[in-house]
Design an enzyme around this catalytic site. Structure first.
Site, mmCIF file in Angstrom:
data_model
loop_
_atom_site.group_PDB
_atom_site.id
_atom_site.type_symbol
_atom_site.label_atom_id
_atom_site.label_comp_id
_atom_site.label_asym_id
_atom_site.label_seq_id
_atom_site.Cartn_x
_atom_site.Cartn_y
_atom_site.Cartn_z
ATOM 1 N N CYS A 25 19.783 3.751 -5.772
ATOM 2 C CA CYS A 25 19.643 4.031 -7.198
ATOM 3 C C CYS A 25 21.030 4.136 -7.825
ATOM 4 C CB CYS A 25 18.887 5.315 -7.513
ATOM 5 S SG CYS A 25 17.178 5.286 -7.041
ATOM 6 N N GLU A 60 18.067 -9.181 8.546
ATOM 7 C CA GLU A 60 18.260 -8.664 7.197
ATOM 8 C C GLU A 60 18.304 -9.783 6.145
ATOM 9 O OE1 GLU A 60 21.400 -5.273 5.709
ATOM 10 O OE2 GLU A 60 21.898 -6.554 7.374
ATOM 11 N N TRP A 104 15.918 2.184 -6.784
ATOM 12 C CA TRP A 104 15.416 1.838 -5.457
ATOM 13 C C TRP A 104 14.293 2.832 -5.217
ATOM 14 C CZ3 TRP A 104 14.452 4.022 -0.736
ATOM 15 C CH2 TRP A 104 14.208 3.125 0.319
ATOM 16 N N HIS A 121 14.270 -7.742 33.429
ATOM 17 C CA HIS A 121 13.523 -6.476 33.341
ATOM 18 C C HIS A 121 12.285 -6.621 32.461
ATOM 19 C CE1 HIS A 121 16.138 -4.034 35.705
ATOM 20 N NE2 HIS A 121 17.185 -4.441 35.044
ATOM 21 N N ASN A 171 19.219 10.152 -9.110
ATOM 22 C CA ASN A 171 19.432 9.434 -7.857
ATOM 23 C C ASN A 171 19.272 10.464 -6.739
ATOM 24 O OD1 ASN A 171 20.528 8.143 -5.606
ATOM 25 N ND2 ASN A 171 22.624 8.242 -6.360
ATOM 26 N N GLY A 172 18.300 10.269 -5.878
ATOM 27 C CA GLY A 172 18.106 11.232 -4.790
ATOM 28 C C GLY A 172 16.640 11.448 -4.525
ATOM 29 N N LYS A 199 21.973 -9.043 11.274
ATOM 30 C CA LYS A 199 22.261 -9.850 10.093
ATOM 31 C C LYS A 199 21.200 -10.928 9.901
ATOM 32 C CE LYS A 199 24.636 -7.795 9.054
ATOM 33 N NZ LYS A 199 25.461 -6.685 8.694
ATOM 34 N N LYS A 250 22.437 -1.050 -1.101
ATOM 35 C CA LYS A 250 23.723 -1.028 -0.404
ATOM 36 C C LYS A 250 24.041 0.325 0.225
ATOM 37 C CE LYS A 250 27.615 -3.107 0.629
ATOM 38 N NZ LYS A 250 27.523 -4.113 1.676
ATOM 39 N N ARG A 280 22.825 -1.051 -5.635
ATOM 40 C CA ARG A 280 22.332 0.247 -5.140
ATOM 41 C C ARG A 280 20.805 0.328 -5.169
ATOM 42 N NH1 ARG A 280 26.426 4.191 -5.078
ATOM 43 N NH2 ARG A 280 24.806 5.756 -4.989
ATOM 44 N N GLU A 326 24.678 -6.763 16.242
ATOM 45 C CA GLU A 326 25.074 -6.887 14.835
ATOM 46 C C GLU A 326 24.661 -8.269 14.299
ATOM 47 O OE1 GLU A 326 25.898 -5.470 12.234
ATOM 48 O OE2 GLU A 326 27.057 -6.887 11.063
HETATM 49 C C1 F6R Z 1 23.537 -3.809 7.351
HETATM 50 C C2 F6R Z 1 24.051 -2.719 6.573
HETATM 51 C C3 F6R Z 1 23.463 -1.375 6.761
HETATM 52 C C4 F6R Z 1 24.571 -0.352 6.867
HETATM 53 C C5 F6R Z 1 24.032 1.080 7.021
HETATM 54 C C6 F6R Z 1 25.178 2.072 7.057
HETATM 55 O O1 F6R Z 1 24.136 -5.011 6.996
HETATM 56 O O2 F6R Z 1 24.940 -2.901 5.766
HETATM 57 O O3 F6R Z 1 22.625 -1.343 7.850
HETATM 58 O O4 F6R Z 1 25.361 -0.662 7.957
HETATM 59 O O5 F6R Z 1 23.206 1.368 5.943
HETATM 60 O O6 F6R Z 1 25.929 2.000 5.905
HETATM 61 P P1 F6R Z 1 27.379 2.573 5.779
HETATM 62 O O7 F6R Z 1 28.270 1.782 6.634
HETATM 63 O O8 F6R Z 1 27.704 2.432 4.343
HETATM 64 O O9 F6R Z 1 27.341 4.006 6.200
#
Ligand code: F6R
Length: 608
Positions: free
Chosen positions: A2, A489, A78, A505, A104-105, A486, A603, A27, A482
């Site tokens: 948000c 996501e 959000w 396994h 926001n929260g 990606k 984000k 956000r 990772e």
């Molecule tokens: C994936 C991604 C999220 C963040 C996670 C932690 O691409 O960006 O999974 O890694 O939300 O976020 P930060 O690093 O901001 O604490």
């Protein structure tokens, strides 16, 4: 999670509010809303489900008819409570339509508060916890808005950033925060409030960050900050707007641009911290860190930052000979972790306000143990809470899926472990060799980026599959995770990552021609062991995309290959991640996904 935005000045608020929301959209992008009010208390409001652009279209039509509305608050949502509908969009108002708020929260005790208000005959038009706060303000209103909010926040359990206006006192905006971020921007002619630095960094220069329970009161372009009922003076900070600039240029998506920013990020992280001419680490923070007796490293982070941290644990063990482990921040909060005063606690967060990382940091801080942050945003609350730290200098990352920031985090962890290693067992000659390699790292990254067309073609071939395994072992195991994250996501394709050793396994049970495996197998310690695992996959008719070192004589073992330049094993995560970020990006593009804003995500995860 948000974005909230507010304006008080001489200009027409709706246009400025829309611009602010556009910068905060990453956000949350479920819906957007704004209210603008003039000096006579006349107000207009508009909301739209979906993107800020939908709200902007509605506003543009109306703006022509409107006079100047010089105060306003706005929100990009959000959804935390209930559906993404027009009624659940902000800003919410009290039953008497007098008080409007953006929030926001999450308010954890919203059910009890709602019941209490319902018993007083309040009715609710939305399902949100925010509407409850608006009605609490109406119910408890006394003297003025600030006094009332001071009273009601004592009833709210958990995190919030709240901005409110009273339509009977149209020149005033009140803001308060606990946990969730709030920034006040000032100049002679206006005051803005925003949820993060990116919202205004290209327009404004001076900002003040609110701490928990501090209030901002904005009246006719002027602002005051209060803490525990007392007016306080806070020093404003200045921003380096260049560092926060992000222009798409010729790229189609920010995510693509940010992958191509990786060489610049590597340059930013290392330059100034390594003297390449003298082959020395010259960073003062790292030198200061070496004055502490540290017997163990514990990293706390979430998802992409967690995987970057996991790569870091290998570096600490390998280069500094120091036990290192990592815990996912949400679990750190839930479990009974045995804290250790000889440990260094490193908190990794790219976005800067991740609630579980922030709360974990508070727990360790309370004990008084040594805390270190690695974040990307100057002025972030994590950075202000911990004892010392280093900024990533990765620049703004607009794509919700983190790419270049992860690379920056891994780079810093590499630097830290080299520096800590030099205090312990790491030979200077070995560190020197590594520094020489770091100096040449961008040649390898650029070589990978120059293969974009080939990677795009391969991505096209693989985009129709519904499942993937990413496989490797040791240092590249978190890299596989990772890369798999990606792909999920950005493209919404199911994928998992395992060590190749694990295959027998159980993962082999899922392997068949329609379940491809991406095997990361550059030259190095585990190359031959992985070849045996590749054969096992092929014996089950599994399809394999290999990520291999260029000029590999056994390239025909794989169905397809992406080649990375020859590089030391320690630095191999960098070109490999770059290649796999491009792969995921092109798969998502082939599937027409909304790459910069994956569905249901935001984000920064500022709530639990
Ligand atoms: C994936 C991604 C999220 C963040 C996670 C932690 O691409 O960006 O999974 O890694 O939300 O976020 P930060 O690093 O901001 O604490």
């Amino acid at each position: 999670m948000c974005g909230i935005f507010a304006y008080s000045g001489d200009e027409n608020a709706p246009t400025l509010l829309i611009n602010g929301l556009r910068n905060l959209e990453y956000r949350g992008y479920d819906s957007a809303w704004l209210i603008a009010i003039n000096k006579n208390g006349e107000y207009i409001y508009e909301r739209a489900v979906g993107r800020v652009s939908n709200l902007a279209t509605n506003i543009e039509k109306k703006c022509k008819e409107w006079n100047i509305f010089n105060t306003g608050i706005a929100h990009t949502r959000w959804a935390t409570h209930w559906w993404v509908t027009k009624l659940n969009s902000h800003p919410h108002h009290s039953q008497n339509n007098r008080f409007f708020i953006v929030h926001n929260g999450i308010i954890e005790n919203y059910k009890e508060l709602k019941k209490e208000l319902e018993s007083k005959k309040y009715t609710f038009y939305s399902d949100t916890d925010t509407e409850i706060i608006a009605n609490l303000i109406q119910d408890e209103f006394e003297i003025d808005l600030k006094t009332t909010i001071e009273k009601i926040i004592k009833k709210l359990v958990w995190a919030y950033a709240l901005v409110a206006i009273d339509t009977k006192n149209p020149n005033e905006i009140i803001g308060v925060k606990l946990g969730s971020p709030m920034i006040v921007w000032t100049s002679e002619n206006w005051v803005f409030i925003s949820s993060d630095i990116n919202a205004l960094s290209q327009v404004a220069k001076e900002f003040t960050i609110l701490e928990d329970f501090e209030f901002v009161v904005i009246k006719d372009k002027h602002f005051s900050i209060f803490s525990s009922w007392e007016k306080i003076e806070k020093k404003s900070q200045e921003i380096n707007s260049e560092e926060l600039k992000s222009e798409l240029g010729s790229f189609e998506y920010y995510t693509e641009k940010e992958i191509f920013d990786i060489p610049e990020v590597i340059e930013n992280v290392f330059s100034g911290r390594i003297n390449f001419a003298e082959k020395k680490i010259v960073n003062e923070t790292l030198l200061e860190l070496n004055e502490y007796e540290i017997e163990r490293v514990e990293i706390i982070a979430s998802w992409s930052s967690y995987f970057a941290g996991q790569v870091g644990t290998y570096y600490f063990k390998d280069l500094a000979w120091i036990p290192a482990s990592i815990t996912i921040s949400s679990e750190f909060l839930c479990d009974n972790f045995i804290l250790d005063k000889k440990a260094l606690y490193i908190f990794l967060s790219q976005s800067w306000e991740t609630a579980d990382v922030r709360e974990s940091l508070k727990i360790v801080k309370e004990k008084g143990w040594l805390t270190f942050w690695i974040v990307n945003v100057v002025g972030s609350s994590i950075a202000r809470l911990a004892d010392m730290g280093l900024f990533c200098h990765a620049g703004v990352e607009i794509g919700v899926a983190s790419t270049k920031n992860v690379i920056a985090q891994i780079s810093i962890l590499l630097l830290m472990s080299m520096s800590m290693g030099l205090k312990r067992n790491l030979q200077y000659s070995e560190a020197r060799f590594l520094i020489e390699e770091i100096e040449l790292l961008n040649n390898a990254i650029n070589k990978v980026l120059s293969q974009e067309k080939k990677i795009q073609e391969i991505a096209k071939k693989y985009a129709h599959y519904s499942h993937f395994f990413f496989l490797w072992r040791n240092l590249l195991y978190p890299v596989a995770w990772e890369a798999s994250l990606k792909l999920k996501e950005l493209s919404y394709i199911h994928s998992e990552a395992y060590s190749t050793w694990e295959l027998k396994h159980w993962p082999l049970a899922l392997v068949w021609p329609e379940f491809p495996c991406i095997v990361i197998n550059p030259k190095g310690t585990f190359y031959h062991k992985n070849i045996s695992n590749i054969k096992e996959i092929q014996a089950r008719n599994g399809k394999i995309l290999g990520i291999i070192t260029e000029k590999n004589q056994e390239a025909d073992l794989y169905d397809d290959t992406i080649e990375i330049p020859e590089i030391s094993e320690r630095l191999s995560p960098f070109p490999i991640l770059t290649a796999l970020y491009l792969f995921s990006y092109y798969v998502a593009k082939d599937l027409w996904r909304e790459i910069d804003k994956p569905r249901n995500l935001a984000k920064s995860v500022t709530v639990e």
